[in-house]
Design a protein around this motif. Structure first.
Motif, PDB file in Angstrom:
ATOM      1  N   MET A  94      58.091  16.316  62.096  1.00  0.00           N
ATOM      2  CA  MET A  94      58.104  16.531  63.494  1.00  0.00           C
ATOM      3  C   MET A  94      56.078  16.521  63.430  1.00  0.00           C
ATOM      4  O   MET A  94      55.672  16.246  64.471  1.00  0.00           O
ATOM      5  N   THR A  95      55.772  17.106  62.408  1.00  0.00           N
ATOM      6  CA  THR A  95      54.290  17.224  62.287  1.00  0.00           C
ATOM      7  C   THR A  95      53.662  15.778  62.418  1.00  0.00           C
ATOM      8  O   THR A  95      52.533  15.471  62.877  1.00  0.00           O
ATOM      9  N   ASN A  96      54.250  14.941  61.609  1.00  0.00           N
ATOM     10  CA  ASN A  96      53.694  13.658  61.493  1.00  0.00           C
ATOM     11  C   ASN A  96      53.648  13.086  62.952  1.00  0.00           C
ATOM     12  O   ASN A  96      52.638  12.360  62.951  1.00  0.00           O
ATOM     13  N   ARG A  97      54.545  13.161  63.567  1.00  0.00           N
ATOM     14  CA  ARG A  97      54.844  12.588  65.053  1.00  0.00           C
ATOM     15  C   ARG A  97      53.702  13.079  65.996  1.00  0.00           C
ATOM     16  O   ARG A  97      53.204  12.410  66.487  1.00  0.00           O
ATOM     17  N   PHE A  98      53.615  14.549  65.710  1.00  0.00           N
ATOM     18  CA  PHE A  98      52.513  15.088  66.723  1.00  0.00           C
ATOM     19  C   PHE A  98      51.182  14.395  66.226  1.00  0.00           C
ATOM     20  O   PHE A  98      50.522  13.946  67.244  1.00  0.00           O
ATOM     21  N   TRP A  99      50.620  14.431  65.075  1.00  0.00           N
ATOM     22  CA  TRP A  99      49.434  13.987  64.619  1.00  0.00           C
ATOM     23  C   TRP A  99      49.169  12.380  65.037  1.00  0.00           C
ATOM     24  O   TRP A  99      48.111  11.999  65.382  1.00  0.00           O
ATOM     25  N   HIS A 100      50.535  11.369  64.963  1.00  0.00           N
ATOM     26  CA  HIS A 100      50.350  10.177  65.293  1.00  0.00           C
ATOM     27  C   HIS A 100      49.980   9.922  66.897  1.00  0.00           C
ATOM     28  O   HIS A 100      49.499   9.136  67.039  1.00  0.00           O
ATOM     29  N   ILE A 101      50.484  10.961  67.545  1.00  0.00           N
ATOM     30  CA  ILE A 101      50.218  10.714  68.962  1.00  0.00           C
ATOM     31  C   ILE A 101      49.113  11.325  69.636  1.00  0.00           C
ATOM     32  O   ILE A 101      48.186  10.837  70.228  1.00  0.00           O
ATOM     33  N   TRP A 102      48.666  12.513  68.755  1.00  0.00           N
ATOM     34  CA  TRP A 102      47.524  13.140  69.374  1.00  0.00           C
ATOM     35  C   TRP A 102      46.106  13.294  68.439  1.00  0.00           C
ATOM     36  O   TRP A 102      45.179  13.696  69.011  1.00  0.00           O
ATOM     37  N   THR A 103      45.908  12.254  67.626  1.00  0.00           N
ATOM     38  CA  THR A 103      44.985  12.242  66.633  1.00  0.00           C
ATOM     39  C   THR A 103      43.573  11.778  67.501  1.00  0.00           C
ATOM     40  O   THR A 103      42.499  12.005  67.781  1.00  0.00           O
ATOM     41  N   ILE A 104      43.657  10.463  68.203  1.00  0.00           N
ATOM     42  CA  ILE A 104      42.583   9.783  68.898  1.00  0.00           C
ATOM     43  C   ILE A 104      42.377  10.806  70.229  1.00  0.00           C
ATOM     44  O   ILE A 104      41.389  10.938  70.365  1.00  0.00           O
ATOM     45  N   PRO A 105      43.246  11.410  71.159  1.00  0.00           N
ATOM     46  CA  PRO A 105      42.942  12.069  72.130  1.00  0.00           C
ATOM     47  C   PRO A 105      42.233  13.393  71.530  1.00  0.00           C
ATOM     48  O   PRO A 105      41.212  13.735  72.292  1.00  0.00           O
ATOM     49  N   LEU A 106      42.610  14.034  70.634  1.00  0.00           N
ATOM     50  CA  LEU A 106      41.972  15.018  70.057  1.00  0.00           C
ATOM     51  C   LEU A 106      40.596  14.982  69.463  1.00  0.00           C
ATOM     52  O   LEU A 106      39.500  15.595  69.940  1.00  0.00           O
ATOM     53  N   LEU A 107      40.280  13.739  68.991  1.00  0.00           N
ATOM     54  CA  LEU A 107      38.835  13.257  68.358  1.00  0.00           C
ATOM     55  C   LEU A 107      38.155  12.899  69.637  1.00  0.00           C
ATOM     56  O   LEU A 107      37.036  13.201  69.637  1.00  0.00           O
ATOM     57  N   LEU A 108      38.496  12.361  70.578  1.00  0.00           N
ATOM     58  CA  LEU A 108      37.683  11.947  71.924  1.00  0.00           C
ATOM     59  C   LEU A 108      37.330  13.428  72.496  1.00  0.00           C
ATOM     60  O   LEU A 108      36.505  13.418  73.122  1.00  0.00           O
ATOM     61  N   ALA A 109      38.308  14.197  72.483  1.00  0.00           N
ATOM     62  CA  ALA A 109      38.106  15.655  73.353  1.00  0.00           C
ATOM     63  C   ALA A 109      36.963  16.395  72.382  1.00  0.00           C
ATOM     64  O   ALA A 109      35.996  17.017  73.183  1.00  0.00           O
ATOM     65  N   ILE A 110      36.958  16.165  70.946  1.00  0.00           N
ATOM     66  CA  ILE A 110      35.884  16.743  70.308  1.00  0.00           C
ATOM     67  C   ILE A 110      34.513  16.334  70.422  1.00  0.00           C
ATOM     68  O   ILE A 110      33.434  16.983  70.598  1.00  0.00           O
ATOM     69  N   ILE A 111      34.441  14.839  70.913  1.00  0.00           N
ATOM     70  CA  ILE A 111      33.278  14.057  70.627  1.00  0.00           C
ATOM     71  C   ILE A 111      32.852  14.485  72.143  1.00  0.00           C
ATOM     72  O   ILE A 111      31.497  14.684  72.064  1.00  0.00           O
ATOM     73  N   SER A 112      33.530  14.753  73.435  1.00  0.00           N
ATOM     74  CA  SER A 112      33.193  14.835  74.538  1.00  0.00           C
ATOM     75  C   SER A 112      32.615  16.287  74.615  1.00  0.00           C
ATOM     76  O   SER A 112      31.752  16.397  75.204  1.00  0.00           O
ATOM     77  N   LEU A 113      33.223  17.153  73.913  1.00  0.00           N
ATOM     78  CA  LEU A 113      32.700  18.635  73.958  1.00  0.00           C
ATOM     79  C   LEU A 113      31.219  18.758  73.130  1.00  0.00           C
ATOM     80  O   LEU A 113      30.591  19.547  73.698  1.00  0.00           O
ATOM     81  N   GLY A 114      31.280  18.053  72.098  1.00  0.00           N
ATOM     82  CA  GLY A 114      29.930  17.902  71.418  1.00  0.00           C
ATOM     83  C   GLY A 114      28.876  17.293  72.368  1.00  0.00           C
ATOM     84  O   GLY A 114      27.670  17.801  72.247  1.00  0.00           O
ATOM     85  N   GLY A 115      29.088  16.267  73.221  1.00  0.00           N
ATOM     86  CA  GLY A 115      28.315  15.865  73.885  1.00  0.00           C
ATOM     87  C   GLY A 115      27.820  16.580  75.306  1.00  0.00           C
ATOM     88  O   GLY A 115      26.654  16.746  75.434  1.00  0.00           O
ATOM     89  N   LEU A 116      29.027  17.565  75.733  1.00  0.00           N
ATOM     90  CA  LEU A 116      28.628  18.454  76.789  1.00  0.00           C
ATOM     91  C   LEU A 116      27.662  19.554  76.151  1.00  0.00           C
ATOM     92  O   LEU A 116      26.625  19.863  76.898  1.00  0.00           O
ATOM     93  N   ILE A 117      27.831  20.042  75.097  1.00  0.00           N
ATOM     94  CA  ILE A 117      27.142  21.210  74.378  1.00  0.00           C
ATOM     95  C   ILE A 117      25.716  20.603  74.008  1.00  0.00           C
ATOM     96  O   ILE A 117      24.723  21.296  74.427  1.00  0.00           O
ATOM     97  N   SER A 118      25.423  19.561  73.386  1.00  0.00           N
ATOM     98  CA  SER A 118      24.379  18.961  73.258  1.00  0.00           C
ATOM     99  C   SER A 118      23.511  18.704  74.626  1.00  0.00           C
ATOM    100  O   SER A 118      22.211  18.735  74.731  1.00  0.00           O
TER     101      SER A 118
END
Length: 63
Positions: free
Chosen positions: A1-25
């Protein structure tokens, strides 16, 4: 179950973190911070453009 979660959500979470960093900067400072915010906020747009211009997957022929 966890492997499936990370397979689906890895890229969207990375994009969200990058966007949040951009907004903060963008809020933190000027000059270099502005350049960093433009760079990081353009990453999701480039990903969208890539998949919009050249979609992946198989296209089924319409009969």
């Amino acid at each position: 179950m966890t492997n499936r979660f990370w397979h689906i959500w890895t890229i969207p979470l990375l994009l969200a973190i990058i966007s949040l960093g951009g907004l903060i900067s963008a809020l933190v400072g000027n000059n270099l911070w502005d350049a960093l915010s433009w760079l990081t906020l353009s990453v999701p747009l480039l990903v969208i453009a890539r998949f919009w211009l050249k979609p992946q997957g198989s296209k089924k022929a319409v009969k």
